[in-house]
Design a protein around this motif. Structure first.
Motif, PDB file in Angstrom:
ATOM      1  N   SER A  25      51.852 -39.371  10.931  1.00 26.91           N
ATOM      2  CA  SER A  25      51.554 -38.037  11.440  1.00 26.91           C
ATOM      3  C   SER A  25      52.823 -37.187  11.510  1.00 26.91           C
ATOM      4  O   SER A  25      52.821 -36.007  11.156  1.00 26.91           O
ATOM      5  N   ILE A  29      53.292 -33.528   9.602  1.00 22.12           N
ATOM      6  CA  ILE A  29      53.565 -32.300  10.347  1.00 22.12           C
ATOM      7  C   ILE A  29      54.920 -31.725   9.945  1.00 22.12           C
ATOM      8  O   ILE A  29      55.059 -30.516   9.695  1.00 22.12           O
ATOM      9  N   HIS A 206      46.364 -36.451  15.566  1.00 19.94           N
ATOM     10  CA  HIS A 206      46.652 -36.503  14.148  1.00 19.94           C
ATOM     11  C   HIS A 206      45.819 -35.457  13.409  1.00 19.94           C
ATOM     12  O   HIS A 206      44.798 -34.974  13.911  1.00 19.94           O
ATOM     13  N   GLY A 207      46.248 -35.117  12.210  1.00 16.38           N
ATOM     14  CA  GLY A 207      45.516 -34.176  11.380  1.00 16.38           C
ATOM     15  C   GLY A 207      45.067 -34.839  10.098  1.00 16.38           C
ATOM     16  O   GLY A 207      45.011 -36.062   9.991  1.00 16.38           O
ATOM     17  N   ASP A 209      44.873 -34.071   5.531  1.00 15.95           N
ATOM     18  CA  ASP A 209      45.028 -33.237   4.339  1.00 15.95           C
ATOM     19  C   ASP A 209      43.630 -33.044   3.752  1.00 15.95           C
ATOM     20  O   ASP A 209      43.179 -33.820   2.911  1.00 15.95           O
ATOM     21  N   ARG A 316      40.157 -39.590  10.053  1.00 19.58           N
ATOM     22  CA  ARG A 316      39.945 -38.208   9.596  1.00 19.58           C
ATOM     23  C   ARG A 316      39.916 -38.124   8.074  1.00 19.58           C
ATOM     24  O   ARG A 316      39.180 -37.320   7.502  1.00 19.58           O
ATOM     25  N   VAL A 372      36.135 -32.321  10.539  1.00 20.25           N
ATOM     26  CA  VAL A 372      37.604 -32.281  10.584  1.00 20.25           C
ATOM     27  C   VAL A 372      38.156 -31.001   9.973  1.00 20.25           C
ATOM     28  O   VAL A 372      39.353 -30.898   9.706  1.00 20.25           O
ATOM     29  N   GLU A 375      41.252 -29.441  11.569  1.00 15.04           N
ATOM     30  CA  GLU A 375      42.290 -30.397  11.951  1.00 15.04           C
ATOM     31  C   GLU A 375      43.294 -30.641  10.830  1.00 15.04           C
ATOM     32  O   GLU A 375      43.809 -31.743  10.685  1.00 15.04           O
ATOM     33  N   SER A 376      43.584 -29.621  10.058  1.00 18.45           N
ATOM     34  CA  SER A 376      44.546 -29.775   8.965  1.00 18.45           C
ATOM     35  C   SER A 376      45.964 -29.949   9.512  1.00 18.45           C
ATOM     36  O   SER A 376      46.263 -29.582  10.657  1.00 18.45           O
ATOM     37  N   TRP A 377      46.846 -30.475   8.681  1.00 16.38           N
ATOM     38  CA  TRP A 377      48.240 -30.637   9.088  1.00 16.38           C
ATOM     39  C   TRP A 377      48.910 -29.282   9.309  1.00 16.38           C
ATOM     40  O   TRP A 377      49.796 -29.156  10.170  1.00 16.38           O
ATOM     41  N   ARG A 380      48.150 -28.307  12.802  1.00 12.91           N
ATOM     42  CA  ARG A 380      48.974 -29.088  13.721  1.00 12.91           C
ATOM     43  C   ARG A 380      50.418 -28.557  13.731  1.00 12.91           C
ATOM     44  O   ARG A 380      51.064 -28.473  14.785  1.00 12.91           O
ATOM     45  N   GLN A 383      50.741 -25.555  15.858  1.00 13.74           N
ATOM     46  CA  GLN A 383      50.775 -25.911  17.278  1.00 13.74           C
ATOM     47  C   GLN A 383      52.204 -26.282  17.701  1.00 13.74           C
ATOM     48  O   GLN A 383      52.676 -25.870  18.770  1.00 13.74           O
TER      49      GLN A 383
END
Length: 391
Positions: A25, A29, A206-207, A209, A316, A372, A375-377, A380, A383
Motif C-alpha cells: 500500500s 500511494i 488500502h486502495g 488500481d 479489492r 471499490v 478506493e483508487s490509489w 488515497r 487523502q
C-alpha cells in the motif's frame, strides 16, 4: 489583485520495505504522490536480526548486492514501476540493531546516503513517511516539516518479525510523529490505545488500481487447464489454511486450484495433489490476466491474529477484476459482505465453489467493481496530501 504563486509540494522521505519487492500500500500511494513530489525511498531497515539459515543468508547477500550495484541508490524494481521523481536508496545498515552505539552508526551511514540525494536534487524542506517502526531512529534528523507513521500491518502478530524490538520501536514512534495512520480499524484501535487522547489515529485503508484490474485481458498461457479454476495470489505463508486447501482440492477433483506467490511455509500437503498448482510470484502487472480468468478468487485464511488485523490489497483487486470472491471471514470483509461469499466449513467452501461454475454476467461484474470504485490509489494519495498540507 496580487498574483498567487502556487507552492510546490514538499519532497518526501520514505522509510519502507524494499521498493518493488512486494507491491505494498505504501508503494502504491507513494507512487501516486511522486507525480507531484520528489521522493527519496529508503529500502527496508529490517524488522529482525538475520539467523543462520540459507534463506537469511540469501536475503543478506541480496541486500549487499543492492547496495553495491547502485552505490547509494538502487532503481531496480520487479513488482511496481519506479516513477521518474522517485530515488531508491539501498541502505547500508546493521539489521535490527539493539546497541545504542550501532543504532547511531546506522543513522549516520544512511543519512550520508540521504544527504547525497538531497544535494543532487537541491531538496530543502521535506516530509517524513515511516512504514516500518525500526526507522524510528531517523525521526528529527532531516528537519522534516511533518512526520507520519503509516501502519499497514499488526507487527506484533506478523510472522518473521522480532516482536519485542519492533513493538518497542512502534511505541516510541507513535508518540513522537506528528500523524499516525492505520490501514484497518483493528490496527487503528490498537494504535489509538498506544497514543491515548494526545492525537487521533487516522484510518487510511488500502486502495486498488481499478483501471489495471478491470480492463479486460487475455488468458495467460500458463493457465492451460480446462477445469474451472479457484485461484489465490500472495505470499504462501503460515496464515493460509493449508489443510483446508488440501481437503478442498481432494473433495473437488473437477476443479483446478492455483496458488501464485512466494512459498514461505510448509506446503508438502499440497504438492502431491494433482489438481493443485503452485506458481511462483509473477509481476504485479500480470495478475489481472490470471484473476480475470478464474471462476473464483479465494481467500482461504486461517483464524489468527494477523488475519484479524489485516486489510489485504488483493481483496479489492479481486473485486475490481469482477471475478466472484469466496473468503474465510475476517473483520475487514465487513464493508464488502454483499459482494463476497463468506464461508467457514469445508461443506460451505464446496457449495460456494459450485455456485461459481455458473457464467458471471456483465451486470454482476459492474456491480462488484462499483464496490471499490471510490478506493483508487489516487484517491488515497489525495487523502495523504491533505493531511501533509494541513501542517
Amino acid at each position: 489583485m496580487k498574483n498567487c504563486k502556487q507552492v510546490s509540494p514538499r519532497a518526501l522521505l520514505v522509510f519502507g520495505e524494499d521498493w518493488g519487492r512486494h507491491p505494498s500500500s505504501t508503494q502504491h500511494i507513494v507512487r501516486s504522490l511522486a507525480a507531484e513530489r520528489r521522493v527519496i525511498w529508503v529500502n527496508s531497515i529490517c524488522l529482525r536480526r538475520p539467523k543462520l539459515s540459507w534463506r537469511d543468508l540469501l536475503r543478506v547477500t541480496d541486500k549487499l548486492k543492492q547496495w553495491w550495484r547502485g552505490g547509494s541508490e538502487s532503481s531496480q524494481s520487479t513488482a511496481i514501476a519506479t516513477p521518474k521523481q522517485l530515488t531508491v536508496i539501498a541502505p547500508l545498515v546493521f539489521p535490527a540493531a539493539r546497541s545504542s552505539l550501532i543504532r547511531k552508526l546506522n543513522v549516520w551511514l544512511v543519512n550520508r546516503q540521504i544527504n547525497k540525494v538531497r544535494q543532487r536534487y537541491a531538496i530543502g524542506s521535506l516530509d517524513l513517511w515511516i512504514s516500518l517502526p525500526t526507522a524510528v531512529d531517523w525521526l528529527g534528523h532531516h528537519n522534516e516539516s511533518h512526520s507520519l507513521y503509516y501502519c499497514g500491518d499488526d507487527f506484533a502478530a506478523l510472522a518473521g518479525v522480532d516482536h519485542q524490538h519492533v513493538s518497542e520501536c512502534e511505541a516510541q514512534l507513535v508518540q513522537r510523529v506528528d500523524s499516525v495512520c492505520a490501514a484497518s480499524k483493528t490496527i487503528q484501535a490498537k494504535l489509538q490505545r498506544l497514543v491515548g487522547a494526545r492525537k487521533r489515529v487516522e484510518l487510511l485503508p488500502h486502495g486498488v488500481d481499478i483501471r489495471l484490474f478491470s480492463a479486460p485481458t487475455e488468458r495467460p498461457t500458463a493457465l492451460s487447464t480446462n477445469k474451472p479454476v479457484a485461484g489465490f495470489y500472495g505470499s504462501i505463508a503460515s496464515w493460509l489454511d493449508i489443510d483446508l486447501l488440501a481437503n478442498l482440492a481432494q473433495a473437488m477433483p473437477h476443479w483446478h486450484f492455483v496458488l501464485i506467490g512466494a512459498i514461505e511455509t510448509d506446503v508438502s500437503a499440497l504438492t502431491a495433489i494433482d489438481n493443485i498448482e503452485l506458481i511462483g510470484a509473477v509481476p504485479h502487472q500480470q495478475l489481472p490476466s490470471y484473476v480475470q480468468h478464474w471462476q473464483a478468487a479465494i481467500l482461504p485464511f486461517r483464524d489468527c491474529a494477523q488475519i484479524k488485523a489485516c486489510n489485504p490489497l488483493k481483496l479489492r483487486e479481486y473485486l475490481a477484476s469482477g471475478t466472484p470472491v469466496i473468503s474465510a471471514p475476517f473483520p475487514a470483509l465487513q464493508p464488502y459482505r454483499d459482494y463476497v461469499q463468506q464461508v467457514t466449513s469445508l461443506v460451505q467452501w464446496q457449495a460456494a465453489l459450485s455456485s461459481c461454475q455458473r457464467p458471471v454476467t456483465a451486470s454482476w461484474r459492474r456491480h462488484q467493481q462499483l464496490a471499490v470504485a471510490a478506493e483508487s490509489w489516487d484517491i488515497r494519495a489525495r487523502q495523504v496530501n491533505r493531511l501533509l498540507q494541513s501542517w
